[in-house]
Design a protein around this motif. Structure first.
Motif, PDB file in Angstrom:
ATOM      1  N   GLU A 195       0.827  -1.211   0.000  1.00 58.84           N
ATOM      2  CA  GLU A 195       0.000   0.000   0.000  1.00 58.84           C
ATOM      3  C   GLU A 195       0.866   1.267   0.000  1.00 58.84           C
ATOM      4  O   GLU A 195       0.558   2.242  -0.680  1.00 58.84           O
ATOM      5  CB  GLU A 195      -0.915  -0.011   1.229  1.00 58.84           C
ATOM      6  N   GLU A 196       1.950   1.204   0.808  1.00 59.63           N
ATOM      7  CA  GLU A 196       2.848   2.374   0.847  1.00 59.63           C
ATOM      8  C   GLU A 196       3.531   2.602  -0.496  1.00 59.63           C
ATOM      9  O   GLU A 196       3.741   3.740  -0.928  1.00 59.63           O
ATOM     10  CB  GLU A 196       3.897   2.161   1.933  1.00 59.63           C
ATOM     11  N   ARG A 197       3.895   1.478  -1.121  1.00 57.30           N
ATOM     12  CA  ARG A 197       4.536   1.616  -2.440  1.00 57.30           C
ATOM     13  C   ARG A 197       3.586   2.234  -3.453  1.00 57.30           C
ATOM     14  O   ARG A 197       3.976   3.072  -4.269  1.00 57.30           O
ATOM     15  CB  ARG A 197       5.001   0.255  -2.925  1.00 57.30           C
ATOM     16  N   LEU A 198       2.318   1.807  -3.384  1.00 54.17           N
ATOM     17  CA  LEU A 198       1.336   2.402  -4.282  1.00 54.17           C
ATOM     18  C   LEU A 198       1.186   3.896  -4.020  1.00 54.17           C
ATOM     19  O   LEU A 198       1.078   4.711  -4.934  1.00 54.17           O
ATOM     20  CB  LEU A 198      -0.016   1.697  -4.123  1.00 54.17           C
ATOM     21  N   ARG A 199       1.215   4.239  -2.719  1.00 54.26           N
ATOM     22  CA  ARG A 199       1.122   5.654  -2.388  1.00 54.26           C
ATOM     23  C   ARG A 199       2.333   6.431  -2.905  1.00 54.26           C
ATOM     24  O   ARG A 199       2.211   7.551  -3.399  1.00 54.26           O
ATOM     25  CB  ARG A 199       0.994   5.819  -0.865  1.00 54.26           C
ATOM     26  N   SER A 200       3.521   5.806  -2.746  1.00 58.79           N
ATOM     27  CA  SER A 200       4.746   6.473  -3.218  1.00 58.79           C
ATOM     28  C   SER A 200       4.730   6.657  -4.731  1.00 58.79           C
ATOM     29  O   SER A 200       5.123   7.706  -5.257  1.00 58.79           O
ATOM     30  CB  SER A 200       5.974   5.657  -2.797  1.00 58.79           C
ATOM     31  N   GLU A 201       4.295   5.609  -5.416  1.00 58.48           N
ATOM     32  CA  GLU A 201       4.241   5.723  -6.881  1.00 58.48           C
ATOM     33  C   GLU A 201       3.237   6.789  -7.310  1.00 58.48           C
ATOM     34  O   GLU A 201       3.470   7.517  -8.290  1.00 58.48           O
ATOM     35  CB  GLU A 201       3.863   4.371  -7.483  1.00 58.48           C
ATOM     36  N   SER A 202       2.140   6.855  -6.587  1.00 63.12           N
ATOM     37  CA  SER A 202       1.155   7.888  -6.914  1.00 63.12           C
ATOM     38  C   SER A 202       1.734   9.281  -6.676  1.00 63.12           C
ATOM     39  O   SER A 202       1.547  10.202  -7.474  1.00 63.12           O
ATOM     40  CB  SER A 202      -0.108   7.687  -6.059  1.00 63.12           C
ATOM     41  N   GLU A 203       2.467   9.416  -5.569  1.00 66.09           N
ATOM     42  CA  GLU A 203       3.105  10.710  -5.283  1.00 66.09           C
ATOM     43  C   GLU A 203       4.143  11.059  -6.352  1.00 66.09           C
ATOM     44  O   GLU A 203       4.252  12.204  -6.788  1.00 66.09           O
ATOM     45  CB  GLU A 203       3.762  10.656  -3.907  1.00 66.09           C
TER      46      GLU A 203
END
Length: 589
Positions: free
Chosen positions: A225-233
């Motif tokens: 989930e954090e990786r998805l958030r980072s990629e979105s950022e």
């Protein structure tokens, strides 16, 4: 962790913002400096015009004075009085134009002093003649004081013109540097935006990697989930960086086109729409050749491939005339600067395109003005030669006849008066011969009356007698009469070449060949002297500034659609001129 990432991003963007503002400020300063340089260049041209006007007015005053002394006709005092009354205004204008130049101020003092001394001599001779003291006026005129002052005046004017030419050359270099500075500043803004984009992406990816290493196997879902958030950022940051890059590209003063290795347009700013008439949506994905005139499209892909093979910042087509193609089919001259751009997708090329139509029009206007000045110069030489031959020559002939009559009445007496009369007869004959020679050098009457062939033969006879240089002249039997402008240009080129041979080459012989075939006329002037010095020859071949004589020959030929080529070595020099007879006939008509 997020706070640290934000601080890093903020630091990077802040640095980028300050750098961008610095580049924009530098660009604005360069533009203002360019305007100031243009004003200074205009002032240099005005100084040269005023110097020419002052010299012309002094010559007019001297001409009026001599006419009055010879004829006692007050009519000749009119140009003298007009010239003397106008000179002070011209000098005041020169004072104003040169007030910021210490060198020119010193020369202005010498110019004023010499001009006042020359006018004082002229005024003294006129006053002596008006008072009936003709002999004193004649002695003062023959003393050579006036000629010495005129030589000094011409020398001062020439020095001031050389100084203005030197300043013009320096400012032309500064203008070119300013133009390059503007282009480089625009490219710097584009490169800076790319660097910011790369830095932001690297910071985000490094933060994501650190988070991934810090998590345990038990936190896989949270990590995902954090990786998805980072990629979105990262995607949002990338989008913001791309938007900023596009904004900077839009702010560029020139039309900016970005092309990929296969020649497709991937980006274009608003200036491209204004310059070429296409909407950006129409250009994206199109080949760059859509903006290239049809006559150049076949060769352009090869040039494009060559640049991608050796990408570097440079001007496109250095030394060539480049043209863009508007959507309506109209061509216009352009300057193009190329710059490679390394991205994740590969090498892209940024092209900065500038419309130089106004500059080309200004250059064309200068060429037209130069041609008009040459034409006026030839007309003035023709008029002065005619005046010397018809007016002054006839007056001297009448004066010689009168003095001969006085000499015959005095017989063989040895009185001072008879001796003076005899010397005067000799002086009149010598002056008459000098006037006749000067008249023929300014403009031989045979050139208008009989044609080029006879005028050249007559001139070469006199030149050979004066210089002792043996000249071989080859003319076609069917040369015939040519248009007046063409005959005058050929005669002046031959005259300039022979003068250079006599002054510089030390050649004992020269050969002149004129040929005419298929609407083309060629002129060759060859000598066997020491040739043009290597340093000057290398400067000419690399596009440096030639001498005044060579510039004059090239300008005459350019006005008539011709060309000039100079080949020189230690064994001699060959000057070759080509002229289209058909086109010059139209010009003469």
């Amino acid at each position: 962790m997020l706070a640290t990432l934000q601080r890093r991003l903020l630091l990077i963007l802040t640095i980028g913002l300050f750098l961008t503002l610095g580049v924009v400020a530098y660009t604005c300063r360069a533009a203002l400096g360019y305007d100031r340089l243009n004003d200074q260049v205009q002032r240099n041209h005005e100084v040269k015009e005023e110097l020419s006007a002052v010299l012309r007015l002094v010559v007019d005053a001297e001409t009026g004075q001599r006419g009055y002394l010879i004829t006692d006709d007050p009519v000749y005092l009119e140009p003298y009085q007009e010239a003397t009354s106008e000179i002070e205004g011209r000098l005041a204008r020169l004072d104003s134009l040169t007030k910021n130049s210490p060198t020119q101020r010193q020369r202005m003092y010498e110019l004023r002093r010499t001009e006042q001394e020359e006018l004082a001599v002229l005024q003294q001779t006129v006053q002596l003649d008006e008072e009936g003291r003709d002999m004193e006026a004649g002695k003062l005129m023959l003393s050579g004081v006036g000629r010495q002052r005129m030589d000094e005046l011409r020398h001062v004017v020439a020095d001031m013109e050389k100084e203005e030419d030197r300043l013009l050359a320096i400012r032309a270099t500064l203008v070119k540097r300013g133009q390059w500075a503007t282009v480089l500043a625009s490219l710097a803004i584009a490169v800076l935006s790319i660097v910011l984009y790369v830095l932001v992406v690297r910071v985000v990816r490094r933060a994501a990697k650190n988070q991934e290493l810090a998590r345990t196997e038990a936190e896989k879902r949270l990590h995902a989930e954090e990786r998805l958030r980072s990629e979105s950022e990262a995607a949002r940051e990338r989008a913001r960086a791309e938007a900023k890059f596009r904004g900077l590209l839009e702010a560029a003063p020139d039309a900016m086109v970005v092309v990929n290795p296969v020649g497709k347009i991937v980006l274009a700013n608003a200036q491209v729409e204004k310059l070429f008439g296409y909407r950006r949506e129409e250009l994206l994905g199109q080949e760059i050749e859509i903006l290239v005139p049809e006559r150049f499209r076949r060769m352009h892909p090869g040039h494009r491939a060559g640049f991608f093979g050796d990408p570097r910042v440079r001007s496109m087509g250095a030394g060539l005339e480049l043209f863009g193609l508007h959507r309506n089919g109209q061509e216009f001259p352009v300057e193009i600067s190329l710059s490679p751009l390394q991205t994740e997708e590969g090498t892209l090329v940024t092209s900065a395109i500038r419309d130089i139509t106004e500059r080309k029009q200004a250059e064309q206007s200068l060429r037209l003005l130069s041609g008009q000045l040459l034409h006026l110069q030839d007309q003035e030489r023709r008029r002065i030669a005619r005046e010397l031959h018809d007016s002054a020559g006839q007056i001297l002939t009448a004066l010689g006849l009168n003095l001969s009559l006085v000499e015959s009445e005095n017989g063989n007496t040895c009185s001072p008066t008879a001796k003076a009369v005899k010397e005067s007869v000799s002086l009149v004959q010598e002056l008459s011969q000098e006037l006749r020679t000067l008249s023929h050098l300014l403009h031989p009457p045979l050139l208008d009356e009989v044609g080029l062939a006879s005028a050249l033969r007559s001139y070469l006879d006199g030149f050979t007698e004066r210089s002792k240089i043996k000249i071989d002249l080859e003319l076609p039997e069917d040369l015939g009469r040519l248009p007046q402008d063409l005959e005058t240009a050929i005669f002046r080129i031959v005259q300039e070449c022979l003068t250079n041979i006599h002054r510089h080459s030390e050649s004992p012989v020269a050969r002149i060949r004129i040929r005419r075939s298929d609407g083309q006329l060629s002129l060759e002037v060859e000598d066997r002297g020491k040739g043009i010095p290597p340093g000057k020859r290398e400067a000419m071949e690399s596009g440096g500034t030639p001498g005044v004589g060579i510039r004059g020959m090239r300008e005459r030929l350019r006005q008539l659609g011709g060309s000039l080529k100079i080949n020189s070595s230690g064994a001699g020099t060959v000057v070759i001129a080509h002229l289209p007879v058909a086109s010059t006939s139209l010009i003469a008509a």
